[in-house]
Each structure stands twice: as structure tokens, then as C-alpha cells.
Design an enzyme around this catalytic site. Structure first.
Site, mmCIF file in Angstrom:
data_model
loop_
_atom_site.group_PDB
_atom_site.id
_atom_site.type_symbol
_atom_site.label_atom_id
_atom_site.label_comp_id
_atom_site.label_asym_id
_atom_site.label_seq_id
_atom_site.Cartn_x
_atom_site.Cartn_y
_atom_site.Cartn_z
ATOM 1 C CG ASP A 79 -2.266 4.909 -3.081
ATOM 2 O OD1 ASP A 79 -1.449 4.308 -3.364
ATOM 3 O OD2 ASP A 79 -3.304 4.767 -2.178
ATOM 4 C CG HIS A 86 -2.172 -0.879 0.930
ATOM 5 N ND1 HIS A 86 -3.086 -0.804 -0.072
ATOM 6 C CD2 HIS A 86 -2.506 -1.974 1.610
ATOM 7 C CE1 HIS A 86 -4.148 -1.393 0.101
ATOM 8 N NE2 HIS A 86 -3.845 -2.480 1.115
#
Length: 380
Positions: free
Chosen positions: A163, A133
């Protein structure tokens, strides 16, 4: 000047294989800019865990349902690919190939397709097959180590740095650059490998230059831009709120200390040995008034000071309201598309796409009747 309501990417067709995080955000940005983005949702959803009606990263898109594990699933996606300019997927390396919609299959069907791959680790390397992540990706690149106070754990910047900044934005730049190449004489489609580790590392290019020149210390909270500097940071006010301070240039700093009321007792800012003393003087002074009071003091000045607003407060700030930086669509307040264009304005044209709700329109507009074929109802 003639204008269009659909943005500079009007006419560009994008297939998005549903996922979570940076892939959908990249596809949203393309949709905001006017592209016709068709999101291929899977039966059962993509796993975000919120009501699709509130997933703003799916605004300005259309959705069809395709089960890629069904016998006819890959062919239905390839029929869309044949009509598309760009495809975006965010699977682990090799998954799209196993599902029958990898780069080779797509480029065989459409040699000019730009195949955008969004991953954390990239398509190759020792960690390519591993789960991860945002926090792990920015940790490995050194980016996370720069954020936070010395002597405390690094501060997690939500998932904005990895991200979205290191991932989504680089994917968008990549697929648009590849699309430009594909549309030139002799050009062709290609694969764009957008890895968050690459993008997050690239974001720190200036810092690496400063590090090499001896102008940046490789430890948290010790530098001009990472909270180490007493005139570049946030300070608590009397009411427990915060003001952001950033008068780096001398003329702005002079105005800052004058308006703050510490002109007669502020230590020399060029004396690094007195930075802690300067920080204390600034902090003590900010705690004497509320955020609203300090905002009034600084708002019409060049002292580079601003109130730290919450997510709910930000849309109501007079400057952001005047620019319509936030808009309301179908009852949902959200950031407006960015950037802005003089001849091809962008807008929020539709709310979050509901899984499978646009099958009829996509089949008609893209001339792909096969997306109706399935052993399951694809319109519910």
C-alpha cells in the site's frame, strides 16, 4: 535565508476523492509537504471504521462533504478540479467515469490537471476489475515470497511494502513529475496510473539483478538480506526482547564479534557451510543478557546493532527524540513529516480533517461557492 512555514509544495492545490489506504496516505504526504489538500468526503464516511479524529493520514488536510451520486455532486467536484493542480482517486477502474469525475471530465474542465489514479492491479490487465488488498498485490509480484523464514508461511509486513511503499510513494512521485511537466511551456495535464503491483515489483529491482547474476537464490531465508545470513537478522535476548544485527562489512563484523564476546569461537563467516553453526553461537550469546544490557554494549559503536523497539517505545529513543522524528499534535503522538528541507520546513499544521468541517474555508479560499449547494447539510 528566507523560509516559509508551509513546505515546498505551498501553493499547490490537491483534490482527494476520499478512500482508504494508499490514496489518503499519498494525499497526506502532499499535505505534509505544504500542499493545500481538500479531501472530498462522502456522506457516511469512507469505510475505514475508526473515529476520524484518530485517522492521522488525514492530517494537514481540509474536508468538504459531497455526495457524488447526487445530481449536482459531480459538478461540485469539477468546480474544485477547475481550481486544482492535482486530483487523487482510488476507485476501481471505471468507477470515477461512471460518477462523472473521470479523467476526461476533469481534463475538459482543467487541461492542466494531473489526475492520479491509485489502484492495486492498475487500470488495465486481466485482474484490473478484481478486488484486492496489499497482501495479494505483493504476493503476485514475488515480493511476499522473500519475507519470512524458510519452511514457514511468508511473513506479512503489515501494509507497508504494498500500500504505502509500492503504492502511495510511487503515486506521489508520479503526480509531482506530471505536475512539473504540466507547468513547463507547452506542457499539459495527464493521467498517472499508479498500481501497487507495479511499484512493489519495481522495489525489487536490485534483487532481480542479483537473481540474474546468480547472487540471489529464489527461496526465502537463503540470502544475505532476507534472514538467511547469520550476521543480518534479529536475535532474542535474555528478557524475551530482540536485537537487530547487520554488520555486513568486514570491519563492522570484526567489531561486532569482539563486542559480542565470540571472537575466539565464531566460525569463519565466509564459509557458507558453517552459517548455521555461526547463527547458533550468536544466538546463544545474545540470550545471556537483556536487551537493555546489549544496547549499552553496542550503542556507541560501529557494529551495526540496534534494539528492536515497539511502536510505543520508538518515540522515546534518544536519537529519534533529538531529531523530533516523532511529534505530538493535539495529544496524538505521530511520525513527523519527512523528508526535511532547509529553506521550506514542513510540520504537522493541523490534526485529522473532520468530514465536511472545512466547507466555509475551502469555498472562500478556492472561490468555489458551489460546494455549499446540496440537498443535505454539508457542514455537519
Amino acid at each position: 535565508m528566507a523560509t516559509t512555514e508551509h513546505g515546498p509544495l505551498a501553493g499547490v492545490r490537491v483534490v482527494e476523492l476520499a478512500g482508504i489506504g494508499p490514496g489518503p496516505f499519498a494525499a497526506m504526504l502532499l499535505a505534509d509537504l505544504g500542499a493545500d489538500v481538500v479531501r472530498v468526503d462522502r456522506p457516511g464516511g469512507a469505510g475505514l471504521g475508526i473515529d476520524p479524529a484518530y485517522d492521522l493520514t488525514n492530517r494537514n488536510k481540509r474536508s468538504v462533504l459531497v455526495d457524488l451520486k447526487a445530481e449536482d455532486g459531480p459538478d461540485r467536484v469539477l468546480d474544485l478540479v477547475e481550481r486544482a493542480d492535482i486530483l487523487i482517486e482510488g476507485y476501481r477502474p471505471g468507477v470515477a467515469e461512471r460518477l462523472g469525475v473521470g479523467p476526461d471530465a476533469c481534463l475538459a474542465r482543467n487541461p492542466r490537471i494531473v489526475y492520479g489514479r491509485m489502484t492495486g492491479w492498475g487500470q488495465d490487465g486481466p485482474l484490473a476489475e478484481r478486488a484486492g488488498h496489499d497482501i495479494a498485490y505483493i504476493a503476485l509480484t514475488g515480493t511476499l515470497s522473500m519475507i519470512g523464514k524458510p519452511g514457514e508461511p511468508p511473513t506479512v509486513p503489515a501494509n507497508l511494502v504494498g500500500d504505502y511503499a509500492g503504492g502511495s510513494l510511487y503515486l506521489v512521485v508520479g503526480v509531482l513529475a506530471a505536475l512539473q511537466h504540466a507547468r513547463t511551456p507547452g506542457g499539459a495535464g495527464q493521467v498517472v496510473d499508479a498500481a501497487i503491483v507495479d511499484g512493489a515489483a519495481h522495489l525489487a529491482t536490485m534483487i532481480h539483478g542479483m537473481l540474474a547474476a546468480g547472487g540471489w537464490q529464489d527461496r526465502r531465508g537463503s540470502n544475505l538480506l532476507d534472514g538467511g545470513c547469520p550476521f543480518y537478522g534479529s536475535y532474542e535476548t535474555f528478557d524475551g526482547q530482540y536485537m537487530a544485527v547487520g554488520p555486513l562489512e568486514q570491519q563492522f563484523y570484526d567489531e561486532f564479534i569482539k563486542l559480542l564476546g565470540i571472537e575466539d569461537r565464531a566460525p569463519d563467516r565466509s564459509d557458507f557451510t558453517r552459517w548455521d553453526e555461526l547463527r547458533t553461537v550468536v544466538a546463544d550469546r545474545f540470550r545471556t543478557r537483556t536487551r537493555a544490557e546489549w544496547t549499552e554494549v553496542f550503542e556507541a559503536t560501529d557494529a551495526c546493532v540496534a534494539p528492536v523497539l515497539s511502536l510505543r517505545e520508538a518515540p522515546h529513543h534518544p536519537h529519534l527524540a533529538a531529531r523530533s522524528t516523532f511529534v505530538e499534535h493535539a495529544g496524538l503522538v505521530q511520525p513527523a513529516p519527512a523528508p526535511r528541507f532547509s529553506a521550506t520546513p514542513v510540520s504537522v499544521r493541523s490534526g485529522p480533517a473532520q468530514p465536511g468541517a472545512d466547507t466555509e474555508g475551502v469555498a472562500r479560499d478556492w472561490d468555489v461557492p458551489s460546494i455549499h449547494r446540496s440537498g443535505k447539510d454539508t457542514t455537519a
